[in-house]
Design a protein around this motif. Structure first.
Motif, short mmCIF file in Angstrom:
data_model
loop_
_atom_site.label_atom_id
_atom_site.label_comp_id
_atom_site.label_asym_id
_atom_site.label_seq_id
_atom_site.Cartn_x
_atom_site.Cartn_y
_atom_site.Cartn_z
N ASP A 1 -6.34 10.74 33.60
CA ASP A 1 -5.99 9.60 34.73
C ASP A 1 -6.58 8.25 34.36
O ASP A 1 -6.23 6.88 34.51
N SER A 2 -7.28 7.90 33.78
CA SER A 2 -8.20 6.77 33.17
C SER A 2 -7.54 5.78 32.46
O SER A 2 -7.21 4.59 32.22
N VAL A 3 -6.79 6.88 31.67
CA VAL A 3 -6.20 5.77 30.49
C VAL A 3 -5.07 6.17 30.60
O VAL A 3 -3.93 5.83 29.70
N SER A 4 -4.04 6.66 31.35
CA SER A 4 -2.37 6.60 31.89
C SER A 4 -1.87 5.87 31.83
O SER A 4 -1.16 5.42 30.35
N LEU A 5 -2.39 4.16 32.21
CA LEU A 5 -1.90 3.12 32.31
C LEU A 5 -1.24 3.02 30.71
O LEU A 5 -0.81 1.94 29.86
N LEU A 6 -3.12 3.05 29.53
CA LEU A 6 -2.85 2.89 28.29
C LEU A 6 -2.12 3.61 28.03
O LEU A 6 -1.01 3.65 26.71
N ALA A 7 -2.20 4.97 27.55
CA ALA A 7 -0.54 5.41 27.51
C ALA A 7 0.79 5.59 27.94
O ALA A 7 1.95 5.40 26.82
N GLN A 8 1.00 4.96 29.06
CA GLN A 8 2.68 4.43 29.40
C GLN A 8 2.70 3.22 28.26
O GLN A 8 4.40 2.88 28.19
N ARG A 9 2.14 2.89 27.38
CA ARG A 9 2.51 2.00 26.00
C ARG A 9 3.32 1.79 25.44
O ARG A 9 3.29 1.33 24.13
N LEU A 10 2.73 3.29 24.67
CA LEU A 10 3.36 3.77 23.81
C LEU A 10 4.49 4.60 24.02
O LEU A 10 5.03 5.01 25.16
N PRO A 11 5.84 4.44 22.71
CA PRO A 11 6.72 5.18 22.66
C PRO A 11 6.47 6.81 23.64
O PRO A 11 5.68 7.30 23.06
N VAL A 12 7.44 7.03 23.65
CA VAL A 12 7.27 8.62 24.45
C VAL A 12 7.21 9.40 22.56
O VAL A 12 6.93 10.64 23.39
N ALA A 13 8.42 8.99 21.70
CA ALA A 13 7.77 10.29 20.44
C ALA A 13 6.38 10.03 20.46
O ALA A 13 6.30 11.36 19.76
N ASP A 14 5.96 9.14 20.70
CA ASP A 14 4.05 9.35 19.47
C ASP A 14 3.59 9.89 20.70
O ASP A 14 3.15 11.03 20.16
N LEU A 15 3.68 10.13 22.16
CA LEU A 15 3.08 10.74 22.95
C LEU A 15 3.49 12.34 22.47
O LEU A 15 2.89 13.55 22.90
N LEU A 16 5.00 12.78 22.55
CA LEU A 16 5.74 14.07 22.57
C LEU A 16 5.42 14.50 21.50
O LEU A 16 4.95 15.60 21.20
#
Length: 136
Positions: A7-22
């Protein structure tokens, strides 16, 4: 170890392209930190600046995290110490980085907490990670 993960870094993760997260190798804090650094590198940011920016963002989002990041290739090594031990040992044509000295060689140098190390085969520079530093 990122405090309050995820939860603490979820806003930072939102900056990444979806493909990078997947395509993260695993849903871990280390994998996310690498994705954040890689995203900045792909955008043309210099390695030292990319690692420093991610470190400071994560430290602000998740205070009290223990963060040692390491990025390197055959020309440059970048490492951070944030609430965790880090040591460097310069040597002829090489630099060794470890959480703790791996032998009793007196050349080991403790990296001050909240610092970034950048090294080539012949130089080692250590500077404080500065939350007030403006991004390039």
């Amino acid at each position: 170890m990122v405090r309050g993960w995820p939860d603490s870094v979820s806003l930072l993760a939102q900056r990444l392209p979806v493909a990078d997260l997947l395509t993260l190798d695993a849903p871990t804090d280390a994998a996310l930190l690498w994705a954040l650094v890689r995203h900045r590198l792909r955008a043309g940011q210099e390695p030292v600046d990319a690692v420093e920016a991610v470190m400071l963002e994560v430290a602000a989002a998740a205070p009290d995290s223990r963060l040692n990041l390491l990025l390197g290739n055959d020309e440059l090594l970048v490492a951070t110490a944030w609430w965790h031990s880090l040591w460097v040992r310069p040597g002829p044509g090489a630099v060794t980085v470890a959480s703790e000295p791996i032998d009793d060689d007196p050349a080991w140098v403790a990296v001050p907490d909240h610092s970034i190390v950048f090294a080539s085969k012949t130089t080692v520079d250590i500077r404080p990670l500065d939350p007030g530093r403006q991004e390039p």
